[in-house]
Motif scaffolding. Structure first.
Motif, PDB file in Angstrom:
ATOM      1  N   LEU A  75       0.840  -1.201   0.000  1.00  0.00           N
ATOM      2  CA  LEU A  75       0.000   0.000   0.000  1.00  0.00           C
ATOM      3  C   LEU A  75       0.871   1.246   0.000  1.00  0.00           C
ATOM      4  N   ASP A  76       1.979   1.164   0.712  1.00  0.00           N
ATOM      5  CA  ASP A  76       2.908   2.281   0.790  1.00  0.00           C
ATOM      6  C   ASP A  76       3.582   2.506  -0.574  1.00  0.00           C
ATOM      7  N   LEU A  77       4.114   1.433  -1.158  1.00  0.00           N
ATOM      8  CA  LEU A  77       4.788   1.549  -2.462  1.00  0.00           C
ATOM      9  C   LEU A  77       3.849   2.074  -3.551  1.00  0.00           C
ATOM     10  N   LEU A  78       2.633   1.562  -3.550  1.00  0.00           N
ATOM     11  CA  LEU A  78       1.684   1.923  -4.612  1.00  0.00           C
ATOM     12  C   LEU A  78       0.873   3.156  -4.233  1.00  0.00           C
ATOM     13  N   ASP A  79       1.150   3.668  -3.056  1.00  0.00           N
ATOM     14  CA  ASP A  79       0.481   4.853  -2.528  1.00  0.00           C
ATOM     15  C   ASP A  79      -1.046   4.743  -2.628  1.00  0.00           C
ATOM     16  N   LEU A  80      -1.569   3.685  -2.017  1.00  0.00           N
ATOM     17  CA  LEU A  80      -3.016   3.463  -1.970  1.00  0.00           C
ATOM     18  C   LEU A  80      -3.479   3.657  -0.526  1.00  0.00           C
ATOM     19  N   PRO A  81      -4.763   3.869  -0.321  1.00  0.00           N
ATOM     20  CA  PRO A  81      -5.254   4.134   1.033  1.00  0.00           C
ATOM     21  C   PRO A  81      -4.749   3.082   2.028  1.00  0.00           C
ATOM     22  N   ARG A  82      -4.102   3.550   3.095  1.00  0.00           N
ATOM     23  CA  ARG A  82      -3.411   2.636   4.000  1.00  0.00           C
ATOM     24  C   ARG A  82      -4.364   1.750   4.794  1.00  0.00           C
ATOM     25  N   GLU A  83      -5.642   2.127   4.841  1.00  0.00           N
ATOM     26  CA  GLU A  83      -6.588   1.303   5.594  1.00  0.00           C
ATOM     27  C   GLU A  83      -7.085   0.110   4.765  1.00  0.00           C
ATOM     28  N   SER A  84      -6.665   0.024   3.514  1.00  0.00           N
ATOM     29  CA  SER A  84      -7.160  -1.044   2.638  1.00  0.00           C
ATOM     30  C   SER A  84      -6.699  -2.409   3.137  1.00  0.00           C
ATOM     31  N   ALA A 140       3.501   1.959 -11.800  1.00  0.00           N
ATOM     32  CA  ALA A 140       4.012   3.288 -12.171  1.00  0.00           C
ATOM     33  C   ALA A 140       4.011   4.195 -10.949  1.00  0.00           C
ATOM     34  N   ARG A 141       3.080   3.921 -10.030  1.00  0.00           N
ATOM     35  CA  ARG A 141       2.965   4.778  -8.843  1.00  0.00           C
ATOM     36  C   ARG A 141       4.141   4.608  -7.883  1.00  0.00           C
ATOM     37  N   ALA A 142       4.943   3.592  -8.099  1.00  0.00           N
ATOM     38  CA  ALA A 142       6.121   3.392  -7.248  1.00  0.00           C
ATOM     39  C   ALA A 142       7.294   4.260  -7.702  1.00  0.00           C
ATOM     40  N   SER A 143       7.167   4.840  -8.904  1.00  0.00           N
ATOM     41  CA  SER A 143       8.260   5.664  -9.445  1.00  0.00           C
ATOM     42  C   SER A 143       7.837   7.124  -9.484  1.00  0.00           C
ATOM     43  N   ILE A 199      10.424  -7.001  -2.026  1.00  0.00           N
ATOM     44  CA  ILE A 199      10.418  -5.593  -1.580  1.00  0.00           C
ATOM     45  C   ILE A 199      11.679  -5.329  -0.748  1.00  0.00           C
ATOM     46  N   LYS A 200      12.026  -6.301   0.093  1.00  0.00           N
ATOM     47  CA  LYS A 200      13.215  -6.167   0.933  1.00  0.00           C
ATOM     48  C   LYS A 200      14.474  -6.107   0.062  1.00  0.00           C
ATOM     49  N   SER A 201      14.503  -6.902  -0.980  1.00  0.00           N
ATOM     50  CA  SER A 201      15.718  -6.977  -1.795  1.00  0.00           C
ATOM     51  C   SER A 201      15.874  -5.734  -2.677  1.00  0.00           C
ATOM     52  N   LEU A 202      14.781  -5.179  -3.160  1.00  0.00           N
ATOM     53  CA  LEU A 202      14.889  -4.000  -4.033  1.00  0.00           C
ATOM     54  C   LEU A 202      14.878  -2.700  -3.233  1.00  0.00           C
ATOM     55  N   GLY A 203      14.096  -2.679  -2.179  1.00  0.00           N
ATOM     56  CA  GLY A 203      13.912  -1.424  -1.447  1.00  0.00           C
ATOM     57  C   GLY A 203      13.052  -0.473  -2.267  1.00  0.00           C
ATOM     58  N   ARG A 204      12.619   0.603  -1.619  1.00  0.00           N
ATOM     59  CA  ARG A 204      11.756   1.573  -2.299  1.00  0.00           C
ATOM     60  C   ARG A 204      12.430   2.119  -3.562  1.00  0.00           C
ATOM     61  N   THR A 205      13.706   2.478  -3.432  1.00  0.00           N
ATOM     62  CA  THR A 205      14.429   3.054  -4.571  1.00  0.00           C
ATOM     63  C   THR A 205      14.621   2.021  -5.671  1.00  0.00           C
ATOM     64  N   GLY A 206      14.907   0.799  -5.270  1.00  0.00           N
ATOM     65  CA  GLY A 206      15.132  -0.250  -6.253  1.00  0.00           C
ATOM     66  C   GLY A 206      13.887  -0.525  -7.089  1.00  0.00           C
ATOM     67  N   VAL A 207      12.728  -0.533  -6.437  1.00  0.00           N
ATOM     68  CA  VAL A 207      11.481  -0.753  -7.184  1.00  0.00           C
ATOM     69  C   VAL A 207      11.275   0.402  -8.165  1.00  0.00           C
ATOM     70  N   ASP A 220      13.475   2.525  -9.422  1.00  0.00           N
ATOM     71  CA  ASP A 220      14.468   2.539 -10.505  1.00  0.00           C
ATOM     72  C   ASP A 220      14.200   1.450 -11.528  1.00  0.00           C
ATOM     73  N   MET A 221      13.776   0.284 -11.047  1.00  0.00           N
ATOM     74  CA  MET A 221      13.490  -0.805 -11.981  1.00  0.00           C
ATOM     75  C   MET A 221      12.332  -0.426 -12.904  1.00  0.00           C
ATOM     76  N   VAL A 222      11.261   0.115 -12.305  1.00  0.00           N
ATOM     77  CA  VAL A 222      10.086   0.454 -13.107  1.00  0.00           C
ATOM     78  C   VAL A 222      10.431   1.562 -14.103  1.00  0.00           C
ATOM     79  N   SER A 223      11.091   2.624 -13.647  1.00  0.00           N
ATOM     80  CA  SER A 223      11.396   3.685 -14.617  1.00  0.00           C
ATOM     81  C   SER A 223      12.459   3.227 -15.609  1.00  0.00           C
ATOM     82  N   GLY A 224      13.374   2.353 -15.147  1.00  0.00           N
ATOM     83  CA  GLY A 224      14.384   1.817 -16.067  1.00  0.00           C
ATOM     84  C   GLY A 224      13.748   1.023 -17.203  1.00  0.00           C
ATOM     85  N   HIS A 225      12.782   0.185 -16.889  1.00  0.00           N
ATOM     86  CA  HIS A 225      12.107  -0.587 -17.939  1.00  0.00           C
ATOM     87  C   HIS A 225      11.394   0.337 -18.921  1.00  0.00           C
ATOM     88  N   CYS A 226      10.826   1.418 -18.399  1.00  0.00           N
ATOM     89  CA  CYS A 226      10.102   2.345 -19.286  1.00  0.00           C
ATOM     90  C   CYS A 226      11.082   3.069 -20.210  1.00  0.00           C
TER      91      CYS A 226
END
Ligand SMILES: *Cc1c(COP(=O)(O)O)cnc(C)c1O
Length: 470
Positions: free
Chosen positions: A123-132, A268-271, A351-359, A361-367
């Protein structure tokens, strides 16, 4: 089997696995042997006596390997397929080792708690309502199904009907509104839920396959009663997003439940640089997405995310006297299955292996790699990119100088040639009435060099077919 023998088989598999993964870039990106021959290779009668694990593992590797697709390879651009990255795969072995039947928090505290933790991270990475609430399912198909089951129950509850108890017979009809190019699996979900695939209200789309806001507004205007609207974050050919900022308030004003199929696009919301594509997505009521696509978790992994956790739980709750209750989050209360794999471990690991930045960077890198691919391909005079490459998908049309049917036939032949030659793997689709080559850049290990090599392979195959048939 002794403990030593078991250890030695596992060690052998570990060595094989590391070598197999390391060999992926150099291997052909096409299966060497087709389905019919594989049936032959793998078939035969049930053996009378059991074989040793050692022998059957050797036999399976030998027989199965030629029929494997290079889905972990760096030049695999077929469908939308993640590459099952090492951290997830390694932890997947632990998941098998621990063999937790992941239904109940008291039965398996670790496998259950890790879902709650990984769910919050998602929810944090995708920035969705945290109560979900988040259900760990097999993929976006069942994520969409699960979310739409919650939607169905809730819109009927608001109309005074208890669908979980009474079913659909005699219930007020539910209007289902979706874009003309909603993903085929959304229709599967509607089919499973008794909502029907052909009683939907289809909303006209733009060139990128996205719902036109004014058409959505017009479709919604005349509807009365319970409504479920289904939008898309990431069109399978263009990667484009429905106009959430405009459609979410319309849905809300009509009291509709808005669901988002965001199998890969939601990421996309993670980048930071791509997040604006998915602006307004958070205004919806539920979201289906995949772990095994952009997060690179092992198969199978998807997430059913629902803002109203009570609606989610009402739709999925398993009431059984042999399951201990309590106030904990029980994994089975948010998914269709009772017994299942501990999917939280793989998600946690990725998530642990990539971290917030890793996710991010990977998503924007692929784009960025997708744009590079589009530029390379468009340098060939009669190849045209049909979509705006806003995300990771490239829709390629070859033979712009030929008439449509001829171009389509040649493009199909070019796809077959690319697949046969095995330098890279691309698939095809019919989009906007034309045969296209679909390139989906989403595997973890793709580099710029892989893109250049693959673009050259695609252009060479196209030139060869054009010369033969043109
Ligand atoms: C892949 C995909 C699905 C289905 O997801 P599975 O993981 O195959 O179940 C649904 N919608 C979209 C947009 C997809 O790309």
């Amino acid at each position: 089997m002794t403990q030593n023998d078991f250890a030695s088989v596992l060690t052998r598999i570990a060595e094989y696995a590391a070598a197999y993964r390391a060999g992926a870039p150099a291997r052909s990106h096409r299966p060497e042997i087709g389905y019919a021959d594989m049936l032959e290779r793998l078939g035969g009668a049930i053996p009378e006596r059991g074989a040793s694990i050692d022998a059957l593992v050797t036999e399976l590797i030998e027989r199965a390997e030629p029929g494997l697709a290079a889905m972990t390879g760096p030049r695999f651009f077929g469908w939308v397929i993640g590459a099952s990255a090492p951290a997830g795969m390694a932890v997947d072995w632990l998941t098998s080792t621990w063999a937790q039947n992941t239904g109940n928090a008291h039965a398996t505290p670790s496998a259950s708690a890790i879902e709650e933790v990984a769910g919050q991270w998602l929810l944090d990475l995708l920035d969705l309502p945290r109560e979900s609430s988040v259900g760990f399912v097999t993929g976006a198909t069942i994520a969409n199904f699960t979310c739409l089951a919650a939607a169905r129950g809730e819109v009927l509850r608001r109309a005074g009907w208890d669908c979980e108890a009474q079913g659909l017979f005699g219930a007020p009809p539910i209007h289902v509104v979706l874009g003309e190019e909603a993903h085929s699996t959304v229709f599967s979900a509607l089919k499973y839920l008794g909502l029907g695939t052909s009683r939907v209200v289809s909303v006209a789309i733009n060139r990128e396959g996205c719902m036109r806001a004014e058409a959505f507004e017009a479709a919604m205007r005349n509807l009365d009663g319970p409504i479920i609207a289904i939008a898309q974050a990431g069109h399978i050919n263009s990667g484009a997003f429905d106009p959430f900022i405009e459609i979410a308030p319309i849905a809300k004003q009509k009291g509709a439940w808005l669901h988002v199929d965001g199998a890969f696009g939601l990421w996309a919301r993670a980048s930071r640089e791509l997040a604006s594509l998915g602006a307004g997505v958070e205004l919806a009521d539920s979201w289906g997405t995949d772990g095994h696509k952009w997060l690179q978790t092992p198969y199978d992994s998807g997430y059913a995310i629902v803002r109203d956790r009570d609606a989610h739980r009402r739709a999925m709750l398993i009431a059984a006297s042999y399951l201990p209750e309590g106030n904990e989050r029980h994994p089975a209360d948010y998914v269709p299955e009772l017994s299942r794999r501990a999917r939280g471990f793989g998600t946690w690991a990725m998530i642990k292996s990539l971290g917030r930045t890793g996710v991010a960077d990977m998503v924007s890198g692929h784009c960025a790699l997708a744009r590079r691919m589009a530029d390379r391909l468009a340098s060939e005079g009669d190849i045209e990119i049909m979509n705006e490459v806003v995300l990771n998908q490239v829709a390629v049309r070859c033979g712009t100088d030929f008439d449509g049917e001829r171009a389509d036939a040649l493009t199909q032949r070019a796809i077959a040639r690319i697949q046969r030659e095995g330098e890279c793997f691309v698939g095809g689709a019919v989009w906007g009435g034309r045969q296209i080559i679909r390139v989906s850049v989403i595997g973890a290990g793709t580099t710029e060099a892989d893109i250049d090599r693959s673009a050259s392979a695609v252009i060479a195959a196209w030139r060869a077919e054009r010369a033969l048939n043109g």
